[in-house]
Design a protein around this motif. Structure first.
Motif, PDB file in Angstrom:
ATOM      1  N   THR A 192       0.808  -1.411  -0.110  1.00  0.00           N
ATOM      2  CA  THR A 192       0.214   0.086   0.269  1.00  0.00           C
ATOM      3  C   THR A 192       1.513   1.546  -0.253  1.00  0.00           C
ATOM      4  O   THR A 192       0.383   2.413  -0.498  1.00  0.00           O
ATOM      5  CB  THR A 192      -0.867   0.105   1.376  1.00  0.00           C
ATOM      6  OG1 THR A 192      -2.026  -1.481   0.633  1.00  0.00           O
ATOM      7  CG2 THR A 192      -1.813   1.117   0.848  1.00  0.00           C
ATOM      8  N   LYS A 250      -4.369  -4.693  -1.333  1.00  0.00           N
ATOM      9  CA  LYS A 250      -3.376  -3.814  -1.217  1.00  0.00           C
ATOM     10  C   LYS A 250      -2.857  -3.004  -1.786  1.00  0.00           C
ATOM     11  O   LYS A 250      -2.622  -1.472  -1.219  1.00  0.00           O
ATOM     12  CB  LYS A 250      -2.314  -4.457   0.136  1.00  0.00           C
ATOM     13  CG  LYS A 250      -2.415  -5.951   0.913  1.00  0.00           C
ATOM     14  CD  LYS A 250      -1.446  -6.180   1.865  1.00  0.00           C
ATOM     15  CE  LYS A 250      -1.087  -7.465   2.513  1.00  0.00           C
ATOM     16  NZ  LYS A 250      -0.498  -7.687   2.887  1.00  0.00           N
ATOM     17  N   LYS A 295      -5.765  -0.388  -2.425  1.00  0.00           N
ATOM     18  CA  LYS A 295      -5.849   0.652  -1.389  1.00  0.00           C
ATOM     19  C   LYS A 295      -4.622   2.020  -1.173  1.00  0.00           C
ATOM     20  O   LYS A 295      -5.182   2.630  -0.726  1.00  0.00           O
ATOM     21  CB  LYS A 295      -5.846  -0.378   0.290  1.00  0.00           C
ATOM     22  CG  LYS A 295      -6.099   0.984   1.748  1.00  0.00           C
ATOM     23  CD  LYS A 295      -5.841  -0.161   2.563  1.00  0.00           C
ATOM     24  CE  LYS A 295      -5.998   0.435   3.945  1.00  0.00           C
ATOM     25  NZ  LYS A 295      -5.797  -0.159   5.284  1.00  0.00           N
TER      26      LYS A 295
END
Length: 733
Positions: free
Chosen positions: A328, A359, A362
């Motif tokens: 992320t 991830k 995000k």
């Protein structure tokens, strides 16, 4: 009488010099003040002059750049055909609609020559179409290896015109990126030789860009870099003239595996293997120097090819390793570096396999990101991935893999699934566009036509009616024979049907590595026929009833060869099953008969395909040779163009025959030879099962260097007449 001629002369010259500069100033101002709209209209006028020079003055073009949505409108004014739209591409799409629906003709991969009446008819009524999408994307990374690798400007010009006519706004634009890499690596301290050592040969560049391989098929000669820069700038100039937004390659951290030798303190994430290949490494986006390297990359790109707002690149594509990276945070850092170069930049990410992971999603800024779902005609990743967590996304279909030649389309899926996504409560909120991402171009043109029409609809088509209309403009006949219409209904319900499990075309046994247990040609597909082959044969029979009337029609010629090719391929599966049964039952008479029939099918298929350039191996190899200036470079390019179609790499591995193709000359010089050697082995093994299997990979290694020029040349025979002959030889009602 002039009293002072000399003074008069100087006064006259002085006034005229002032007048001259005044005229130049006015002209200069008028040129620089020329509205962008006029330049955009000029791009469509130029298009008309290229595709219908004798008819261009019968159109009136209008640009409405203030419109909020992509649209085109077709009407009549002052006895002219008026095409209006919000962009050059939208106007071109209107022209395409007019060509297909008013003139029953089309600018197609299989025929770039329009057949037009001297006076074009005025539209019967006003037509207006509005797209539910903001963007339409085109190309797959793999297309630049399996199709366009050695295209010259003449072919690219036709393709970009085709793109405009088919409504494409955001094409992947990867030509010339090797020069960016070459310059970038030298800027950060690599020698010219080391930079070339990292780069692949031309045909393998897509897999370098996706982070799969390095150093295969090279080194690239200096002339290749220069050629590609010149070509890419021509491509970009034409794309931009249409208002298209080219998608460039992002810097996502991919670096050579020896990068740490140059930068010992760099945070490197080892990527391991992609099949048998060493993958390039990833420089962590959290590395202190990542932004600096990214800045060098984007500056080099801009210096060579100008500004772009869209950049594609995938972290950890097809099995790449994240290691200990906070994905992320890494995604945020990567995108921050991109936006530092261009605050308007959009990161284009492929929706493929497990990517993008939750991830990674995000870490994305929704205002500067878009996901292209590559194979939505088969998978529904957007459902599995919860509409990509509200990141803007594009519904896209692949439909062709490796440039394989096989009749396949999933037309119902293409006609309905984008509508399903539009109507989904969650997914529709961020559905930004529709895309077409084939690995091979020019195959199954009906798919491209349907996809292009899907750009402009919010409702699924009545496919029976759509097919009927397609037949009209495909063959330039407003009243096609009933048998031809019925044939295409048959094709729609067989080869172009949508079946559970049918992601790719049913692969031709002819192209498989010989054995007695063939169930596929390439690793991830199958030879299974999902439709009723007898129904398809009936459709072929109906289609060929129009052979005499249409034998000089370019599109009919292509389709006649293609459909009979598929019919013979299907017979190959049946005959191969007879070989298996005869071997199992130890019936030598039946075995010999089936083997003889199978080899004859390959010969007949080869003869058929040599009648049409689109189905010949020769243009694929010749394009490679034409791109080189010396004998050595020509040989290098051709060698790797042969290699990628056979074993893909120099060792026998999982990619063997992935890019197989039923092509005239290829069947005769390569696939036939493999099967002939194998059947000779089986004959010897009939009573002596302990003899060793033949080394079939040796056939590949030898073929890569063989002089096959005579055997791969187009035959010059009439394609339709040959198709009829071959079909009648085998077809039994």
């Amino acid at each position: 009488m002039i009293k002072n001629p000399k003074a008069f002369y100087f006064l006259f010259m002085k006034r005229n010099i002032y007048l001259f500069f005044a005229i130049c100033f006015v002209f200069s101002v008028s040129v620089h003040a020329q509205k962008p709209e006029s330049l955009e209209i000029q791009s469509i006028e130029n298009l008309l002059m290229r595709i219908m020079p004798k008819h261009a003055d019968q159109f009136k073009l209008k640009l409405n750049a203030l419109a909020k949505h992509n649209y085109y409108k077709i009407s009549t004014s002052d006895k002219k055909i008026v095409i209006e739209g919000n962009s050059p591409t939208s106007i071109a799409s209107g022209i395409n609609y007019y060509l297909k629906n008013e003139l029953e003709t089309s600018y197609s991969w299989t025929n770039f020559q329009l057949q037009l009446p001297e006076k074009l008819p005025l539209p019967k009524k006003t037509i207006q179409k509005e797209s539910p999408y903001e963007i339409s994307t085109y190309f797959n990374y793999c297309t630049f290896g399996y199709t366009t690798v050695y295209w010259d400007w003449n072919r690219w010009e036709k393709e970009i015109d085709w793109m405009a006519l088919n409504g494409i706004t955001h094409p992947l634009a990867m030509v010339g990126v090797e020069k960016v890499w070459y310059n970038f690596l030298q800027k950060v301290g690599y020698s010219s030789e080391d930079a070339k050592r990292f780069l692949t040969g031309p045909v393998y560049m897509p897999w370098l860009l996706m982070g799969n391989i390095e150093n295969i098929g090279g080194p690239m000669p200096d002339e290749w870099f220069d050629r590609q820069v010149v070509l890419q700038n021509k491509i970009l100039e034409r794309m931009r003239s249409y208002g298209m937004k080219p998608i460039f390659q992002a810097f996502y951290g991919m670096v050579p595996t020896d990068f740490k030798n140059h930068f010992p303190n760099a945070q490197i994430i080892d990527q391991g293997k992609w099949f048998s290949f060493n993958r390039p490494s990833i420089l962590s986006p959290l590395d202190n120097d990542f932004k600096r390297f990214a800045g060098i990359w984007y500056d080099e790109y801009t210096a060579l090819f100008g500004k772009a707002d869209f950049y594609a690149g995938d972290l950890f594509h097809e099995g790449g390793q994240a290691g200990t990276l906070d994905v992320t945070a890494g995604a945020k850092a990567l995108q921050t570096a991109m936006l530092q170069h261009n605050p308007d930049a959009v990161w284009v990410v492929q929706g493929w396999g497990h990517n993008p992971t939750p991830k990674l999603l995000k870490g994305l800024d929704p205002q500067h990101s878009v996901i292209i779902e590559l194979c939505a005609e088969y998978w529904n990743r957007w459902k599995e991935k919860d509409a990509y967590a509200y990141i803007p996304w594009v519904w896209s279909n692949i439909s062709n893999w490796g440039g394989n030649i096989g009749s396949h389309g999933r037309l119902d899926a293409i006609a309905t699934r984008p509508i399903e996504a539009q109507q989904d409560t969650k997914a529709s909120k961020t559905l930004k566009g529709i895309g077409y991402t084939p690995e091979g171009i020019g195959i199954n043109p009906v798919i491209a036509d349907l996809w292009s029409d899907m750009i402009w609809t919010k409702q699924p088509f009545d496919m029976e009616k759509w097919i009927a209309n397609y037949v009209q403009y495909r063959y330039g006949n407003a009243n096609p024979p009933q048998s031809l219409q019925d044939a295409w209904k048959g094709f729609y319900h067989t080869i172009y049907g949508t079946y559970e499990g049918s992601r790719q075309p049913s692969e031709p046994v002819f192209c498989a590595e010989p054995s007695l247990a063939v169930d596929r040609v390439s690793t991830w597909s199958q030879c299974k026929i999902y439709y009723n082959p007898d129904s398809f044969a009936v459709a072929c029979s109906l289609f060929l009833q129009s052979a005499e009337d249409f034998k000089n029609n370019a599109n009919y010629s292509y389709d006649a060869v293609d459909m009979v090719r598929q019919y013979i391929s299907n017979l190959g599966r049946i005959t191969y099953a007879d070989i298996q049964a005869a071997w199992k039952n130890k019936d030598k008479t039946a075995f010999d008969k089936a083997v003889s029939g199978f080899l004859q099918l390959i010969k007949d298929q080869n003869e058929l395909l040599l009648t049409h350039r689109n189905f010949c191996l020769q243009p694929w190899l010749q394009s490679a040779r034409d791109a080189g200036s010396t004998q050595g470079i020509k040989d290098q390019y051709e060698y790797y163009n042969r290699l990628i179609l056979t074993s893909w790499e120099k060792v026998d591995g999982a990619l063997n025959d992935y890019a197989h193709r039923e092509l005239g000359g290829f069947l005769g010089t390569y696939y036939y030879k493999r099967w002939d050697i194998y059947f000779n082995y089986l004959n010897k093994a009939w009573n002596n099962p302990d003899i060793p299997n033949p080394n079939l990979f040796a056939v590949t290694q030898t073929w890569l260097y063989e002089d096959i020029d005579k055997e791969i040349q187009p035959s010059g025979k009439n394609p339709v007449e040959t198709a009829v002959k071959m079909f009648e030889k085998y077809y039994r009602k």
